[in-house]
Design an enzyme around this catalytic site. Structure first.
Site, PDB file in Angstrom:
ATOM      1  N   GLU A 161      -0.044  -8.909   8.271  1.00  0.00           N
ATOM      2  CA  GLU A 161       0.151  -7.502   8.609  1.00  0.00           C
ATOM      3  C   GLU A 161       1.138  -6.801   7.686  1.00  0.00           C
ATOM      4  OE1 GLU A 161      -0.372  -3.927  10.619  1.00  0.00           O
ATOM      5  OE2 GLU A 161      -1.539  -5.773  10.671  1.00  0.00           O
TER       6      GLU A 161
ATOM      7  N   PRO B 280       0.810  -1.229   0.000  1.00  0.00           N
ATOM      8  CA  PRO B 280       0.000   0.000   0.000  1.00  0.00           C
ATOM      9  C   PRO B 280       0.840   1.273   0.000  1.00  0.00           C
ATOM     10  CG  PRO B 280      -0.854  -1.557   1.611  1.00  0.00           C
ATOM     11  CD  PRO B 280       0.451  -2.113   1.126  1.00  0.00           C
TER      12      PRO B 280
ATOM     13  N   ARG C 225      -1.824  -5.865 -21.849  1.00  0.00           N
ATOM     14  CA  ARG C 225      -2.521  -5.233 -22.978  1.00  0.00           C
ATOM     15  C   ARG C 225      -1.537  -4.541 -23.915  1.00  0.00           C
ATOM     16  NH1 ARG C 225      -7.836  -4.091 -22.778  1.00  0.00           N
ATOM     17  NH2 ARG C 225      -7.501  -2.098 -23.833  1.00  0.00           N
TER      18      ARG C 225
ATOM     19  N   ASP D 229      -7.107   3.784 -25.261  1.00  0.00           N
ATOM     20  CA  ASP D 229      -7.759   3.606 -23.975  1.00  0.00           C
ATOM     21  C   ASP D 229      -7.715   4.884 -23.149  1.00  0.00           C
ATOM     22  OD1 ASP D 229      -8.272   0.972 -24.515  1.00  0.00           O
ATOM     23  OD2 ASP D 229      -6.561   0.198 -23.408  1.00  0.00           O
TER      24      ASP D 229
END
Length: 255
Positions: free
Chosen positions: A120, A93, A157, A172
């Site tokens: 964790e 994160p 992609r 895109d």
């Protein structure tokens, strides 16, 4: 491209990575995805891969040993298949925010390895293995598997041959810093909702101008923050100013 994934839950990748575009890309030999369960490399007699953090605290941390040994095995297999070590991406994160530009950047590599955490967090020494730390956004998932799947899907992609028409990913949303323009297919009139006449006119210059204007309009309405960094040419800048004036006039009329 070779993609290696280190995960405690390898079965999570079977359905997602075996279907649709990614599945076809593997079948056609454009990418090779290998998932390694790093629990198989633990030396703990109880098969544990986590432990309590030194100094105390909530939760459990992934130990360095299983992941280091799994990485040694994965890199050896890749070398035998004539791949260089490549970039190693830790799903975290706190990592770099993943976006379309990052996907395009990763697609230039021949070998990517994703380390999917759980619990964790990680023993800090695991970071010595990685070249990248990546995050999907400012939230926390139970594990890194879902995030890795998203990154892999967006990245492949851009691998030549995967989409058939290599121009497809370039149109895109976000590829040029803007949201994609509206698109339509047959029938031209569906329940009274008609396709804009310009798209059926056959005038390619007018169609190009319409798409550019609609792309700018959609971005201005939905993601104006993107316009701060979008590389707009002179024509687009003029269009954008016209759109802003139109929006201001509409707001005045509504008020």
């Amino acid at each position: 491209m070779r993609i290696d994934i280190l995960s405690l839950f390898p079965d999570m990748f079977k359905a997602t990575m075996g279907e649709s575009m990614v599945g076809h890309a593997q079948e056609n030999g454009f990418i090779d995805i290998n998932v390694t369960d790093f629990r198989q490399y633990t030396t703990d007699k109880h098969n544990h891969v986590d432990d309590a953090p030194f100094g105390g605290g909530a939760g459990m941390l992934l130990q360095a040993q299983p992941i280091f040994d799994a990485m040694d095995a994965v890199q050896k297999q890749a070398k035998e298949a004539h791949y260089e070590p490549g970039r190693v991406i830790l799903m975290d994160p706190a990592g770099r925010r993943f976006d379309q530009a990052y996907a395009k950047e990763l697609a230039q590599e021949e070998h990517l390895t994703f380390i999917c955490g759980h619990y964790e967090g990680y023993d800090e020494r695991i970071r010595h293995l990685v070249t990248d730390e990546a995050s999907l956004g400012d939230y926390v998932l139970t594990g890194g598997e879902l995030a890795a799947m998203v990154m892999i899907d967006a990245t492949v992609r851009f691998v030549p041959g995967v989409l058939g028409n290599q121009a497809s990913p370039m149109g895109d949303s976000f590829s040029n810093g803007l949201l994609e323009y509206p698109q339509y297919t047959r029938p031209a009139d569906f329940r009274g909702m008609k396709v804009p006449e310009v798209l059926t006119s056959g005038n390619h210059q007018k169609i190009k101008e319409w798409r550019m204007r609609e792309s700018l309009k959609r971005t201005l309405e939905r993601r104006p923050d993107l316009l701060k960094t979008a590389p707009l040419n002179r024509e687009q800048q003029i269009m954008l100013q016209d759109l802003k004036l139109d929006m201001e006039e509409k707001d005045d009329e509504d008020n």
